[in-house]
Write a protein that holds these residues in place. Structure first.
Motif, PDB file in Angstrom:
ATOM      1  N   UNK A 170       0.726  -0.864  -0.103  1.00  0.00           N
ATOM      2  CA  UNK A 170      -0.162  -0.194   0.369  1.00  0.00           C
ATOM      3  C   UNK A 170       0.761   1.399   0.109  1.00  0.00           C
ATOM      4  N   UNK A 171       1.812   0.548   0.652  1.00  0.00           N
ATOM      5  CA  UNK A 171       2.091   2.523   1.041  1.00  0.00           C
ATOM      6  C   UNK A 171       3.167   2.414  -0.745  1.00  0.00           C
ATOM      7  N   UNK A 172       3.797   1.555  -0.946  1.00  0.00           N
ATOM      8  CA  UNK A 172       4.959   1.657  -2.381  1.00  0.00           C
ATOM      9  C   UNK A 172       3.502   2.506  -3.085  1.00  0.00           C
ATOM     10  N   UNK A 173       2.636   2.208  -3.683  1.00  0.00           N
ATOM     11  CA  UNK A 173       1.357   2.722  -4.508  1.00  0.00           C
ATOM     12  C   UNK A 173       0.951   3.479  -4.188  1.00  0.00           C
ATOM     13  N   UNK A 174       1.281   4.573  -2.856  1.00  0.00           N
ATOM     14  CA  UNK A 174       0.846   5.283  -2.427  1.00  0.00           C
ATOM     15  C   UNK A 174       1.468   6.656  -2.940  1.00  0.00           C
ATOM     16  N   UNK A 175       3.512   6.017  -2.827  1.00  0.00           N
ATOM     17  CA  UNK A 175       4.065   7.162  -3.640  1.00  0.00           C
ATOM     18  C   UNK A 175       4.198   7.613  -4.715  1.00  0.00           C
ATOM     19  N   UNK A 176       4.026   5.901  -5.468  1.00  0.00           N
ATOM     20  CA  UNK A 176       3.140   6.526  -7.130  1.00  0.00           C
ATOM     21  C   UNK A 176       1.966   7.350  -7.608  1.00  0.00           C
ATOM     22  N   UNK A 177       1.052   7.405  -6.361  1.00  0.00           N
ATOM     23  CA  UNK A 177       0.310   7.728  -6.778  1.00  0.00           C
ATOM     24  C   UNK A 177       0.824  10.025  -6.722  1.00  0.00           C
ATOM     25  N   UNK A 178       1.316   9.678  -5.531  1.00  0.00           N
ATOM     26  CA  UNK A 178       1.581  10.859  -5.311  1.00  0.00           C
ATOM     27  C   UNK A 178       2.794  11.577  -6.086  1.00  0.00           C
ATOM     28  N   UNK A 179       3.309  10.538  -6.586  1.00  0.00           N
ATOM     29  CA  UNK A 179       3.821  11.322  -8.597  1.00  0.00           C
ATOM     30  C   UNK A 179       3.293  11.509  -8.862  1.00  0.00           C
ATOM     31  N   UNK A 180       2.248  10.665  -9.771  1.00  0.00           N
ATOM     32  CA  UNK A 180       1.340  11.181 -10.559  1.00  0.00           C
ATOM     33  C   UNK A 180       0.708  12.388 -10.565  1.00  0.00           C
ATOM     34  N   UNK A 181      -0.101  12.859  -9.145  1.00  0.00           N
ATOM     35  CA  UNK A 181      -0.332  13.405  -8.810  1.00  0.00           C
ATOM     36  C   UNK A 181       0.145  15.041  -8.638  1.00  0.00           C
ATOM     37  N   UNK A 182       1.573  14.191  -8.889  1.00  0.00           N
ATOM     38  CA  UNK A 182       2.449  15.781  -9.141  1.00  0.00           C
ATOM     39  C   UNK A 182       3.922  15.434  -9.951  1.00  0.00           C
ATOM     40  N   UNK A 183       3.574  15.738 -11.201  1.00  0.00           N
ATOM     41  CA  UNK A 183       4.720  14.919 -12.155  1.00  0.00           C
ATOM     42  C   UNK A 183       5.994  15.769 -12.473  1.00  0.00           C
TER      43      UNK A 183
END
Length: 220
Positions: A170-183
């Motif tokens: 879940x933590x890994x996916x949360x990091x990836x979601x953050x990156x998607x939100x702030x490219x």
């Protein structure tokens, strides 16, 4: 502020420490002042907080992974970050240094909101207040399957590392979601590649970041 602020993020074992040191050496060879720090624990106050966050509260009668309530944990991370920015990061940026931190706001969002299922908006608001809205110019997210990254760890798992496979995923996916939100701020790098390949991706990007920032007072 005239310096440049860079953060490294990712689950444990992805190789952040190795790449931080490579970046430090690369920038110092250019004559720049470089300040390398970390969260939690970048100040004396932070070191005390870090011990509680990673190893639990001494004398607790409950399991070490559960002896800090989720909201208390969020406040401890924010307190560490507030002191870190006031004591280390802002003064260095004002001198024109390049500041490199191993973990920052995004770790709180990923580990607490993503991993521990707290409200991301509340955690972000708390940390932005604590830092007076300071964000890195660039965040390098070293991404890897947690099962692979944890096989690299060469020490006894701490409180965060031992939270379980589901938590880490879940933590890994949360990091990836953050990156998607702030490219514009994030660069996601495949940490399963060789050390040299990961470093080449960072080096090429940091040159562009520094060129866009222009000359800084940190150049000696």
């Amino acid at each position: 502020m005239t310096g440049v602020f860079v953060s490294f993020e990712g689950v444990d074992g992805v190789g952040k420490t190795t790449q931080v040191e490579r970046l430090r050496a690369y920038l110092e060879a250019q004559g720049r002042e470089v300040v390398v720090t970390r969260e939690p624990g970048g100040t004396p106050l932070g070191q005390a907080i870090r011990r509680m966050l990673l190893h639990g509260v001494e004398g607790s009668d409950v399991d070490g992974s559960a002896d800090i309530a989720a909201r208390a944990e969020a406040l401890l991370f924010a307190a560490d970050r507030a002191q870190h920015v006031a004591e280390v990061i802002r003064p260095a940026l004002e001198r024109g240094a390049v500041v490199i931190t191993d973990r920052y706001l995004d770790s709180s969002l990923a580990y607490q909101a993503g991993g521990r299922e707290l409200t991301a908006a509340e955690i972000r608001s708390l940390s932005m207040w604590a830092t007076n809205d300071l964000l890195p110019a660039r965040t390098y997210l070293l991404d890897m399957d947690p099962e692979l990254s944890h096989s690299r760890l060469q020490h006894e798992a701490d409180r965060m590392e031992s939270a379980g496979d589901g938590f880490q995923s879940r933590t890994r996916q949360a990091f990836l979601d953050l990156a998607t939100a702030e490219p514009d701020r994030f660069r996601v790098i495949d940490a399963s590649e060789s050390i040299g390949e990961v470093w080449n991706a960072i080096r090429e990007d940091i040159d562009e970041v520094l060129a866009a920032a222009g000359p800084t007072g940190g150049a000696r």
